[in-house]
Design a protein around this motif. Structure first.
Motif, PDB file in Angstrom:
ATOM      1  N   TYR A  44       0.832  -1.213   0.000  1.00 36.43           N
ATOM      2  CA  TYR A  44       0.000   0.000   0.000  1.00 36.43           C
ATOM      3  C   TYR A  44       0.861   1.256   0.000  1.00 36.43           C
ATOM      4  O   TYR A  44       0.609   2.203  -0.754  1.00 36.43           O
ATOM      5  CB  TYR A  44      -0.926  -0.015   1.213  1.00 36.43           C
ATOM      6  CG  TYR A  44      -1.956   1.093   1.195  1.00 36.43           C
ATOM      7  CD1 TYR A  44      -3.099   0.992   0.400  1.00 36.43           C
ATOM      8  CD2 TYR A  44      -1.800   2.233   1.972  1.00 36.43           C
ATOM      9  CE1 TYR A  44      -4.050   1.996   0.379  1.00 36.43           C
ATOM     10  CE2 TYR A  44      -2.743   3.248   1.957  1.00 36.43           C
ATOM     11  CZ  TYR A  44      -3.864   3.118   1.172  1.00 36.43           C
ATOM     12  OH  TYR A  44      -4.802   4.126   1.148  1.00 36.43           O
ATOM     13  N   ASN A  48       0.059   3.134  -3.400  1.00 38.92           N
ATOM     14  CA  ASN A  48      -1.073   4.030  -3.199  1.00 38.92           C
ATOM     15  C   ASN A  48      -0.881   5.447  -3.740  1.00 38.92           C
ATOM     16  O   ASN A  48      -1.826   6.022  -4.292  1.00 38.92           O
ATOM     17  CB  ASN A  48      -1.426   4.094  -1.710  1.00 38.92           C
ATOM     18  CG  ASN A  48      -2.646   4.954  -1.461  1.00 38.92           C
ATOM     19  OD1 ASN A  48      -3.737   4.667  -1.942  1.00 38.92           O
ATOM     20  ND2 ASN A  48      -2.467   6.036  -0.710  1.00 38.92           N
ATOM     21  N   LEU A 154      -7.806  -0.382   0.482  1.00 37.32           N
ATOM     22  CA  LEU A 154      -7.014  -1.584   0.194  1.00 37.32           C
ATOM     23  C   LEU A 154      -7.783  -2.829   0.604  1.00 37.32           C
ATOM     24  O   LEU A 154      -8.344  -2.892   1.699  1.00 37.32           O
ATOM     25  CB  LEU A 154      -5.691  -1.540   0.963  1.00 37.32           C
ATOM     26  CG  LEU A 154      -4.839  -2.819   0.947  1.00 37.32           C
ATOM     27  CD1 LEU A 154      -4.220  -3.029  -0.426  1.00 37.32           C
ATOM     28  CD2 LEU A 154      -3.760  -2.769   2.023  1.00 37.32           C
TER      29      LEU A 154
END
Length: 238
Positions: A44, A48, A154
């Motif tokens: 992540y 991200n 997520l």
């Protein structure tokens, strides 16, 4: 010495010694709890910043930046019928940037390429995987399900099956309307597919979701950047 007096004195001395010297023994040091970074944390954190929410006139979806000059991949069905310029909401949830629609996948391929309108600005990117994915590998999805309030959510799962020689990936990382166009990632935080849809949203069946495999995605990007994509969406009308 009178033994009747000596014995009690010895006991008293030993007892006093134990009490009076106890404070000299240091207490066991308390070790602070270790902070564990999981693979999902790392994926992540790495991917991200390059994941965006795409807003059109009446729909929204997800996408990801694949070059630092601002090319963005998403699904064709996310921007089909939308203006030639859409709005991207960056991962910080605040920055909004216009992006041009560059082109669509040919022969029904549910992909589209956008280009951010910011000359000279460098953007965070996520890489396309160069390695083979297998059934049972971990899979991670990032996107904006249901509403912009859930931006850059997520979810995790595994690769459940590989369909049509790798053209499509079946997986069970939760995706919902709005996740379309977002990345499916491996343990290294690299793209293995573009999330496209799932079965069972109306029937109660869960865990059967699909992504377009990275090889198709890579070929589409090459052709689109060379001006060889379709100017209109070629996916079937729902």
């Amino acid at each position: 010495m009178n033994t009747k007096i000596f014995a009690p004195l010895l006991i008293a001395t030993l007892t006093y010694s134990c009490i009076s010297t106890a404070y000299l023994i240091p207490a066991a040091a308390k070790t602070p709890a270790a902070t564990t970074t999981t693979t999902a944390n790392r994926v992540y954190t790495k991917a991200n910043p390059a994941v965006v929410t795409i807003r059109g006139n009446s729909v929204w979806g997800s996408g990801f930046i694949i070059s630092n000059d601002g090319y963005v991949v998403t699904n064709a069905h996310v921007i089909k019928g939308q203006p030639a310029v859409v709005t991207l909401i960056m991962a910080d949830g605040k920055t909004e940037i216009p992006a041009d629609v560059v082109g669509f996948g040919k022969n029904g391929l549910d992909l589209a390429l956008l280009k951010i309108n910011r000359r000279g600005q460098k953007f965070p990117t996520v890489a396309l995987s160069q390695t083979t994915f297998r059934v049972g590998d971990n899979a991670y999805a990032i996107g904006t399900p249901f509403d912009e309030a859930f931006q850059n959510t997520l979810t995790t799962g595994i690769v459940s099956a590989i369909r049509e020689g790798g053209k499509f990936i079946q997986h069970n990382a939760a995706i919902n309307p709005g996740n379309s166009g977002g990345p499916l990632l491996n343990d290294r935080g690299e793209i293995i597919g573009v999330n496209t849809g799932g079965f069972g949203r109306d029937t109660g069946t869960v865990g059967i979701n699909y992504a377009i495999g990275v090889d198709l995605v890579r070929q589409f990007i090459i052709e689109a950047r060379q001006g060889k994509s379709s100017p209109v969406a070629t996916i079937a009308t729902e």
